[in-house]
Motif scaffolding. Structure first.
Motif, PDB file in Angstrom:
ATOM      1  N   LEU A  34      51.051  26.448  47.189  1.00  0.00           N
ATOM      2  CA  LEU A  34      50.228  26.319  45.919  1.00  0.00           C
ATOM      3  C   LEU A  34      49.124  25.395  45.925  1.00  0.00           C
ATOM      4  O   LEU A  34      48.062  25.680  45.290  1.00  0.00           O
ATOM      5  N   VAL A  35      49.397  24.170  46.590  1.00  0.00           N
ATOM      6  CA  VAL A  35      48.377  23.278  46.225  1.00  0.00           C
ATOM      7  C   VAL A  35      46.967  23.642  47.127  1.00  0.00           C
ATOM      8  O   VAL A  35      45.905  23.650  46.425  1.00  0.00           O
ATOM      9  N   LEU A  36      47.156  24.439  48.154  1.00  0.00           N
ATOM     10  CA  LEU A  36      46.233  25.104  48.899  1.00  0.00           C
ATOM     11  C   LEU A  36      45.356  26.029  48.143  1.00  0.00           C
ATOM     12  O   LEU A  36      44.155  26.137  48.129  1.00  0.00           O
ATOM     13  N   VAL A  37      46.175  27.123  47.407  1.00  0.00           N
ATOM     14  CA  VAL A  37      45.665  28.014  46.741  1.00  0.00           C
ATOM     15  C   VAL A  37      44.699  27.356  45.388  1.00  0.00           C
ATOM     16  O   VAL A  37      43.581  27.802  45.270  1.00  0.00           O
ATOM     17  N   ILE A  38      45.123  26.353  44.921  1.00  0.00           N
ATOM     18  CA  ILE A  38      44.562  25.670  43.593  1.00  0.00           C
ATOM     19  C   ILE A  38      43.367  25.086  44.157  1.00  0.00           C
ATOM     20  O   ILE A  38      42.312  25.113  43.560  1.00  0.00           O
ATOM     21  N   MET A  39      43.410  24.495  45.094  1.00  0.00           N
ATOM     22  CA  MET A  39      42.331  23.815  45.833  1.00  0.00           C
ATOM     23  C   MET A  39      41.139  24.612  45.934  1.00  0.00           C
ATOM     24  O   MET A  39      40.159  24.730  45.833  1.00  0.00           O
ATOM     25  N   THR A  40      41.490  25.818  46.692  1.00  0.00           N
ATOM     26  CA  THR A  40      40.610  27.004  47.165  1.00  0.00           C
ATOM     27  C   THR A  40      40.031  27.493  45.834  1.00  0.00           C
ATOM     28  O   THR A  40      38.687  27.591  45.514  1.00  0.00           O
ATOM     29  N   VAL A  42      39.528  25.845  42.888  1.00  0.00           N
ATOM     30  CA  VAL A  42      38.875  24.871  42.104  1.00  0.00           C
ATOM     31  C   VAL A  42      37.514  25.030  42.972  1.00  0.00           C
ATOM     32  O   VAL A  42      36.469  24.919  42.411  1.00  0.00           O
ATOM     33  N   ILE A  43      37.551  25.252  44.367  1.00  0.00           N
ATOM     34  CA  ILE A  43      36.340  25.147  45.063  1.00  0.00           C
ATOM     35  C   ILE A  43      35.496  26.275  44.794  1.00  0.00           C
ATOM     36  O   ILE A  43      34.190  26.239  44.468  1.00  0.00           O
ATOM     37  N   LEU A  44      36.006  27.194  44.770  1.00  0.00           N
ATOM     38  CA  LEU A  44      35.409  28.783  44.524  1.00  0.00           C
ATOM     39  C   LEU A  44      34.728  28.523  42.822  1.00  0.00           C
ATOM     40  O   LEU A  44      33.584  28.929  42.910  1.00  0.00           O
ATOM     41  N   GLY A  47      32.279  25.079  42.878  1.00  0.00           N
ATOM     42  CA  GLY A  47      31.293  24.978  43.972  1.00  0.00           C
ATOM     43  C   GLY A  47      30.438  26.011  43.695  1.00  0.00           C
ATOM     44  O   GLY A  47      29.174  26.147  44.206  1.00  0.00           O
ATOM     45  N   PHE A  48      31.312  27.476  43.731  1.00  0.00           N
ATOM     46  CA  PHE A  48      30.496  28.647  43.836  1.00  0.00           C
ATOM     47  C   PHE A  48      30.346  29.397  42.498  1.00  0.00           C
ATOM     48  O   PHE A  48      29.775  30.607  42.625  1.00  0.00           O
ATOM     49  N   SER A  49      30.875  28.822  41.401  1.00  0.00           N
ATOM     50  CA  SER A  49      30.924  29.706  40.033  1.00  0.00           C
ATOM     51  C   SER A  49      31.488  30.946  40.183  1.00  0.00           C
ATOM     52  O   SER A  49      31.033  31.841  39.652  1.00  0.00           O
ATOM     53  N   LEU A  55      43.843  34.786  43.183  1.00  0.00           N
ATOM     54  CA  LEU A  55      44.375  33.478  43.682  1.00  0.00           C
ATOM     55  C   LEU A  55      44.829  32.831  42.265  1.00  0.00           C
ATOM     56  O   LEU A  55      45.875  31.904  42.566  1.00  0.00           O
ATOM     57  N   GLU A  56      44.261  33.061  41.163  1.00  0.00           N
ATOM     58  CA  GLU A  56      44.967  32.594  39.845  1.00  0.00           C
ATOM     59  C   GLU A  56      46.337  33.193  39.541  1.00  0.00           C
ATOM     60  O   GLU A  56      47.383  32.448  39.483  1.00  0.00           O
ATOM     61  N   GLU A  57      46.676  34.570  39.827  1.00  0.00           N
ATOM     62  CA  GLU A  57      48.037  34.972  39.677  1.00  0.00           C
ATOM     63  C   GLU A  57      48.790  34.546  40.961  1.00  0.00           C
ATOM     64  O   GLU A  57      49.955  34.321  40.510  1.00  0.00           O
ATOM     65  N   LEU A  58      48.411  34.545  42.229  1.00  0.00           N
ATOM     66  CA  LEU A  58      49.124  33.778  43.304  1.00  0.00           C
ATOM     67  C   LEU A  58      49.481  32.179  42.814  1.00  0.00           C
ATOM     68  O   LEU A  58      50.786  31.931  43.218  1.00  0.00           O
ATOM     69  N   GLN A  59      48.714  31.482  42.253  1.00  0.00           N
ATOM     70  CA  GLN A  59      49.064  30.147  41.832  1.00  0.00           C
ATOM     71  C   GLN A  59      50.522  30.298  41.055  1.00  0.00           C
ATOM     72  O   GLN A  59      51.649  29.730  40.705  1.00  0.00           O
ATOM     73  N   TRP A  60      50.714  31.264  39.738  1.00  0.00           N
ATOM     74  CA  TRP A  60      51.483  31.384  38.875  1.00  0.00           C
ATOM     75  C   TRP A  60      52.775  31.919  39.820  1.00  0.00           C
ATOM     76  O   TRP A  60      53.846  31.677  39.309  1.00  0.00           O
TER      77      TRP A  60
END
Length: 175
Positions: A34-40, A42-44, A47-49, A55-60
């Motif tokens: 979950l932390v890795l998915v959230i970090m990814t 956030v970076i996307l 960092g890349f708009s 990924l958002e659904e995967l977080q949930w």
């Protein structure tokens, strides 16, 4: 080895608790993911708009898995939240009676209701092969919904283990 904090050992309950805790320790790794998915995400986004709905659904979903199965783990380790304003001052016998009453009158009926109502909910999701409404979302929503009855069954097992432990300790007279 007693796995339920500082409670006296009860072999059958200890065995059940260890099994649930083993499963819980594996499921706890979902939080690392979950932390890795959230970090990814956030970076996307920052960092890349450009974030991904997947990924958002995967977080949930990862959060839901951790919380739902974490309930049984918390029950077996006696690390769930409780209001100990008066409870801590009670004798062991009074605590066992309160625990038994609470499990029989509050916990098990709650788990039963959630479990029974989740069966049709999950069956419908499987029947229609439910997936995200978003075209780029996760394709297997039925899978995350299946966590509900499985986690409630595991929580019921944990509650029954605690019920058994407290009943044995009450009648054995352990303080």
């Amino acid at each position: 080895m007693n796995t339920s904090g500082n409670m006296p050992p009860v072999p059958l309950a200890d065995c059940i608790d260890r099994a649930i805790q083993k499963i819980g320790s594996y499921i706890a790794w979902s939080y690392v993911l979950l932390v890795l998915v959230i970090m990814t995400q956030v970076i996307l986004r920052k960092g890349f708009s450009s974030g991904l709905i997947l990924l958002e659904e995967l977080q949930w979903h990862l959060y839901a898995v951790g919380v739902m199965f974490g309930l049984a783990y918390a029950q077996t380790t006696n690390s769930h939240i409780r209001v100990d304003l008066f409870y801590t001052g009670f004798r062991a016998r009074s605590k066992y009676i309160i625990e038994i009453f609470g499990i029989l009158v509050l916990v098990l009926p709650f788990i039963s209701i959630i479990f029974l109502h989740s069966l049709e909910f999950v069956a419908d999701a499987w029947r229609i092969n439910e997936h995200s409404e978003s075209p780029s979302g996760l394709p297997w929503r039925w899978l995350i919904k299946s966590v509900i009855p499985f986690s409630m069954a595991m929580l019921a097992l944990a509650a029954l283990s605690r019920l058994y432990r407290d009943t044995v300790l009450l009648f054995r007279g352990d303080a």
